[in-house]
Design a protein around this motif. Structure first.
Motif, PDB file in Angstrom:
ATOM      1  N   GLY A  55       3.729  11.151   0.703  1.00 11.12           N
ATOM      2  CA  GLY A  55       4.789  11.631  -0.038  1.00 11.12           C
ATOM      3  C   GLY A  55       5.108  12.830  -0.321  1.00 11.12           C
ATOM      4  N   TYR A  56       3.785  13.588  -0.679  1.00 10.50           N
ATOM      5  CA  TYR A  56       3.967  15.166  -0.975  1.00 10.50           C
ATOM      6  C   TYR A  56       4.600  15.770   0.186  1.00 10.50           C
ATOM      7  CZ  TYR A  56       3.168  19.726  -3.182  1.00 10.50           C
ATOM      8  OH  TYR A  56       3.017  20.912  -4.043  1.00 10.50           O
ATOM      9  N   ASP A  57       4.105  15.621   1.551  1.00 11.45           N
ATOM     10  CA  ASP A  57       4.315  16.232   2.430  1.00 11.45           C
ATOM     11  C   ASP A  57       5.938  16.178   2.700  1.00 11.45           C
ATOM     12  OD1 ASP A  57       1.953  17.224   2.898  1.00 11.45           O
ATOM     13  OD2 ASP A  57       1.241  15.807   4.546  1.00 11.45           O
ATOM     14  N   ALA A  58       6.362  14.917   2.692  1.00  9.03           N
ATOM     15  CA  ALA A  58       7.848  14.712   2.807  1.00  9.03           C
ATOM     16  C   ALA A  58       8.678  15.371   2.014  1.00  9.03           C
ATOM     17  CB  ALA A  58       7.960  12.903   2.294  1.00  9.03           C
ATOM     18  N   CYS A  59       8.216  15.492   0.836  1.00  9.50           N
ATOM     19  CA  CYS A  59       8.882  16.410  -0.297  1.00  9.50           C
ATOM     20  C   CYS A  59       9.025  17.762   0.191  1.00  9.50           C
ATOM     21  CB  CYS A  59       8.433  16.453  -1.717  1.00  9.50           C
ATOM     22  SG  CYS A  59       8.528  14.623  -2.471  1.00  9.50           S
ATOM     23  N   LYS A  60       7.613  18.394   0.743  1.00  8.97           N
ATOM     24  CA  LYS A  60       7.822  19.964   1.211  1.00  8.97           C
ATOM     25  C   LYS A  60       8.699  19.740   2.356  1.00  8.97           C
ATOM     26  CE  LYS A  60       5.310  22.724   0.150  1.00  8.97           C
ATOM     27  NZ  LYS A  60       5.783  23.939  -0.701  1.00  8.97           N
ATOM     28  N   PHE A  61       8.948  18.986   3.278  1.00  8.26           N
ATOM     29  CA  PHE A  61       9.576  19.098   4.407  1.00  8.26           C
ATOM     30  C   PHE A  61      10.997  18.955   4.035  1.00  8.26           C
ATOM     31  CE2 PHE A  61      12.055  16.852   8.018  1.00  8.26           C
ATOM     32  CZ  PHE A  61      11.656  17.629   9.015  1.00  8.26           C
ATOM     33  N   SER A  62      11.455  18.595   2.974  1.00  9.90           N
ATOM     34  CA  SER A  62      12.787  18.305   2.283  1.00  9.90           C
ATOM     35  C   SER A  62      13.609  19.813   2.064  1.00  9.90           C
ATOM     36  CB  SER A  62      13.069  17.455   1.456  1.00  9.90           C
ATOM     37  OG  SER A  62      12.660  18.040   0.072  1.00  9.90           O
ATOM     38  N   GLU A  63      12.440  20.586   1.875  1.00 11.20           N
ATOM     39  CA  GLU A  63      12.755  22.172   1.347  1.00 11.20           C
ATOM     40  C   GLU A  63      13.510  22.905   2.539  1.00 11.20           C
ATOM     41  OE1 GLU A  63       9.098  22.660  -1.783  1.00 11.20           O
ATOM     42  OE2 GLU A  63       9.241  23.859   0.095  1.00 11.20           O
ATOM     43  N   THR A  64      13.240  22.430   3.783  1.00 12.36           N
ATOM     44  CA  THR A  64      13.810  23.358   5.038  1.00 12.36           C
ATOM     45  C   THR A  64      14.669  22.360   5.959  1.00 12.36           C
ATOM     46  OG1 THR A  64      11.623  22.618   6.221  1.00 12.36           O
ATOM     47  CG2 THR A  64      11.901  24.771   5.126  1.00 12.36           C
ATOM     48  N   ASN A  65      14.489  21.096   5.665  1.00 13.30           N
ATOM     49  CA  ASN A  65      15.436  19.921   6.550  1.00 13.30           C
ATOM     50  C   ASN A  65      16.678  20.143   6.338  1.00 13.30           C
ATOM     51  OD1 ASN A  65      15.789  17.866   8.496  1.00 13.30           O
ATOM     52  ND2 ASN A  65      15.861  16.315   6.488  1.00 13.30           N
ATOM     53  N   THR A  66      17.570  20.288   7.155  1.00  9.33           N
ATOM     54  CA  THR A  66      18.799  20.434   7.205  1.00  9.33           C
ATOM     55  C   THR A  66      19.553  19.404   7.870  1.00  9.33           C
ATOM     56  OG1 THR A  66      19.338  22.163   8.931  1.00  9.33           O
ATOM     57  CG2 THR A  66      19.029  22.869   6.320  1.00  9.33           C
ATOM     58  N   PHE A  75       0.840  -1.179  -0.131  1.00  6.38           N
ATOM     59  CA  PHE A  75       0.008   0.036  -0.016  1.00  6.38           C
ATOM     60  C   PHE A  75       0.777   1.099  -0.042  1.00  6.38           C
ATOM     61  CE2 PHE A  75      -2.686  -3.086   2.259  1.00  6.38           C
ATOM     62  CZ  PHE A  75      -3.757  -3.007   1.284  1.00  6.38           C
ATOM     63  N   GLY A  76       2.034   1.183   0.659  1.00  2.00           N
ATOM     64  CA  GLY A  76       3.012   2.288   0.782  1.00  2.00           C
ATOM     65  C   GLY A  76       3.614   2.918  -0.447  1.00  2.00           C
ATOM     66  N   LEU A  77       3.413   2.132  -1.535  1.00  2.00           N
ATOM     67  CA  LEU A  77       4.113   2.653  -2.642  1.00  2.00           C
ATOM     68  C   LEU A  77       3.264   3.744  -3.359  1.00  2.00           C
ATOM     69  CD1 LEU A  77       4.477  -1.076  -4.654  1.00  2.00           C
ATOM     70  CD2 LEU A  77       6.306   0.423  -3.708  1.00  2.00           C
ATOM     71  N   ASP A  78       2.143   4.066  -2.868  1.00  2.55           N
ATOM     72  CA  ASP A  78       1.204   5.039  -3.129  1.00  2.55           C
ATOM     73  C   ASP A  78       1.954   6.280  -2.876  1.00  2.55           C
ATOM     74  OD1 ASP A  78      -1.159   6.392  -4.156  1.00  2.55           O
ATOM     75  OD2 ASP A  78      -1.984   6.570  -2.307  1.00  2.55           O
ATOM     76  N   ALA A  79       2.797   6.399  -1.767  1.00  4.71           N
ATOM     77  CA  ALA A  79       3.652   7.560  -1.494  1.00  4.71           C
ATOM     78  C   ALA A  79       4.360   8.155  -2.830  1.00  4.71           C
ATOM     79  CB  ALA A  79       4.356   7.397  -0.315  1.00  4.71           C
ATOM     80  N   SER A  80       4.832   7.168  -3.565  1.00  6.47           N
ATOM     81  CA  SER A  80       5.552   7.777  -4.771  1.00  6.47           C
ATOM     82  C   SER A  80       4.832   8.683  -5.739  1.00  6.47           C
ATOM     83  CB  SER A  80       6.099   6.652  -5.387  1.00  6.47           C
ATOM     84  OG  SER A  80       6.910   5.736  -4.877  1.00  6.47           O
ATOM     85  N   SER A  81       3.222   8.455  -5.815  1.00  8.12           N
ATOM     86  CA  SER A  81       2.444   9.513  -6.408  1.00  8.12           C
ATOM     87  C   SER A  81       2.796  10.892  -5.938  1.00  8.12           C
ATOM     88  CB  SER A  81       1.251   9.017  -6.443  1.00  8.12           C
ATOM     89  OG  SER A  81       0.881   7.767  -6.959  1.00  8.12           O
ATOM     90  N   GLY A  82       2.778  10.950  -4.818  1.00 10.61           N
ATOM     91  CA  GLY A  82       2.869  12.427  -4.077  1.00 10.61           C
ATOM     92  C   GLY A  82       4.094  13.034  -4.374  1.00 10.61           C
ATOM     93  N   VAL A  83       5.213  12.082  -4.523  1.00  7.97           N
ATOM     94  CA  VAL A  83       6.669  12.668  -4.937  1.00  7.97           C
ATOM     95  C   VAL A  83       6.566  13.008  -6.361  1.00  7.97           C
ATOM     96  CG1 VAL A  83       9.127  11.985  -4.921  1.00  7.97           C
ATOM     97  CG2 VAL A  83       7.618  11.236  -3.283  1.00  7.97           C
TER      98      VAL A  83
END
Length: 326
Positions: free
Chosen positions: A125-136, A74-82
């Motif tokens: 998946g989309y939220d994880a990408c957004k988090f990457s914008e500020t994550n250091t 089921f978790g493969l769906d996260a790729s769609s958000g990416v």
């Protein structure tokens, strides 16, 4: 050689998203400029996406993201958000009428520990990408794909311990290389230097390790299906300049890090998978990169169990040590 953060590797971004109450999540490793990709699948029960195109004989030369996620298939769906996130930024393989982001992924089984009806999905998946914008920072433990990770499940969840996500990276001269891994193994995690079990199948009454290898040997006549809800998934990122064949070789060699720190590993009930992302900035010998990949993966696995936190009744290594030292 010095330790650095995984997020210090040139052109690599990392984002996480999770549902802590449901004990599941995803981790996204992004290279928006495109990275040479490789993969090596060694476990008998993998759940993956877009691994065939990493074969050196296939057309695609660059990938833009790798997703590590819980939720089983089921978790493969996260790729769609990416995919959506990258498309919105006009990033992908140009096919004329659109740019198609190349997103590879692998999943692990964490449905037992939390809420089996909640899994990583497109929005996560989309939220994880957004988090990457500020994550250091390198975030480890009960985060992202490691949120619901457990280990030592030879006798099922009742004797398992909590694991998590681990990362470890080093720099030698201009060469940078790191590993990020969600440790969700059937077996135990071992200190490669001493052979000591750090975390794994546990007798909760005596707080003694059961030793998964001994369980398998003592019960060799048991032909029943073992607990098959496992899988360790990870990625090697480097700024080394490598082609697809070399990237695949590095992923293959990195499995030595699995073999040195997880016993047993690559079973029929694990979907053990390692990806490679190379950002192609520094000339490097592939054998040296492979050796270092094994070393950083080994350390990332140990960090995953050392930073994990107890979830409900599934104890972490740190809390087990606290109990033993009282």
């Amino acid at each position: 050689m010095k330790e650095i953060q995984f997020t210090d590797i040139d052109k690599i971004k990392v984002g996480h998203a999770q549902n802590v109450d449901a004990a599941t999540g995803c981790t996204v490793i992004l290279c928006e400029d495109g990275a040479t990709g490789g993969v090596a699948v060694r476990g008998g029960a993998p759940g993956t996406r877009e691994t065939d195109l990493l074969n050196p004989t296939e057309m695609i030369e660059k990938i833009h993201a790798v997703v590590l996620a819980g939720g089983s298939a089921f978790g493969l769906d996260a790729s769609s958000g990416v995919m959506e996130y990258l498309e919105n930024k006009n990033i992908g393989f140009d096919v004329g009428v659109a740019k198609v982001p190349i997103v590879c992924s692998a999943v692990l089984f964490d449905l037992v520990i939390g809420n089996s009806k909640i899994r990583p999905d497109k929005s996560m998946g989309y939220d994880a990408c957004k988090f990457s914008e500020t994550n250091t920072k390198d975030l480890n433990g009960n985060i992202g794909a490691g949120c619901g990770a457990t280990i030592g499940k030879i006798l099922g969840p009742k004797s398992s311990m909590k694991s998590g996500l681990g990362s470890y990276a080093i720099q030698i001269g201009d060469l940078k290389i790191g590993a990020i891994v969600a440790v969700n193994a059937l077996g135990d995690v071992i200190n490669p230097s001493t052979g000591e079990i750090l975390a794994g199948a546990l007798n909760y009454d005596t707080l003694e390790f059961l030793n998964t290898e001994k369980v398998l040997i003592n019960e060799y006549q048991n032909k029943s299906n073992r607990f098959n809800c496992n899988t360790t998934i990870g990625l090697i990122a480097t700024n080394a300049k490598l082609n697809k064949a070399e990237a695949n070789k590095v992923a293959s060699i990195a499995h030595n890090g699995f073999a040195k720190s997880i016993y047993p590993v690559h079973t029929m009930h694990d979907g053990d998978t390692i990806f490679t992302m190379c950002t192609n900035l520094v000339e490097a010998d592939v054998s040296t990169v492979g050796m270092l990949a094994s070393k950083v993966m080994e350390n990332a696995i140990i960090r995953a169990v050392n930073t994990a936190e107890t979830f409900n009744n599934t104890i972490s290594r740190s809390d087990l040590l606290n109990k033993l030292n009282k």
